[in-house]
Design an enzyme around this catalytic site. Sequence first.
Site, short mmCIF file in Angstrom:
data_model
loop_
_atom_site.label_atom_id
_atom_site.label_comp_id
_atom_site.label_asym_id
_atom_site.label_seq_id
_atom_site.Cartn_x
_atom_site.Cartn_y
_atom_site.Cartn_z
N THR A 47 48.45 40.45 47.73
CA THR A 47 49.54 39.53 48.05
C THR A 47 49.23 38.18 47.41
O THR A 47 48.08 37.88 47.09
CB THR A 47 49.73 39.41 49.58
N THR A 49 48.97 34.65 47.96
CA THR A 49 47.94 33.68 48.34
C THR A 49 46.57 34.35 48.41
O THR A 49 45.56 33.78 48.01
CB THR A 49 48.28 33.02 49.69
N CYS A 50 46.53 35.57 48.88
CA CYS A 50 45.27 36.30 49.00
C CYS A 50 44.64 36.54 47.63
O CYS A 50 43.42 36.41 47.46
CB CYS A 50 45.49 37.63 49.71
N SER A 51 45.46 36.90 46.64
CA SER A 51 44.96 37.22 45.30
C SER A 51 44.82 36.01 44.39
O SER A 51 44.01 36.03 43.47
CB SER A 51 45.91 38.22 44.62
N LEU A 55 40.69 35.17 48.08
CA LEU A 55 39.57 35.95 47.55
C LEU A 55 38.93 35.28 46.33
O LEU A 55 37.71 35.20 46.25
CB LEU A 55 39.99 37.39 47.25
#
Length: 162
Positions: A47, A49-51, A55
């Site tokens: 997703t 913001t996560c990618s 992370l």
Amino acid sequence: MTTIQPGQALPDLELKAIVDGQIETRQTAALFDQRKVVLFAVPGAFTPTCSNKHLPGYVQRFAEFQQRGVEVVCMAVNDAYVMQAWARDQKVPPGLLMLADGNGLFTQALGLQLDGAAYGMGLRSRRFALYAENGVVRQLHVEAPGEFRVSSAEAMLTAIDA
């Protein structure tokens, strides 16, 4: 359900990882016992913001955690194969553990679940990071909906050093 708080022990449940091409079960008690660990959780692998931020920040700052003797664990309510593919896509270094909470049981036991049904995502994890020593939560940083500040790698390094 009540959210876990600093001073409380992490629940002992199973998470999954891919090791040498095979799904392996990891007991959380063994993961956190006799260790200093930052566990950060994301609503979903791949997703935005996560990618793009969450992370990658931990990947970039991983050596700084290692220098402090702190292990890093990333968790999402995804399956182990998705976590493996995401780790490969994000060039996650060896030692940064990518764990799947496929059914969200650990997330629910922490009281940090997110209802993403309105977005077609079902049960997910809220965005958070916690710092634990020997299986006991010392710090917990939970993001407000739509925010990304307190659970970043930079924020956790600052919090650990404080």
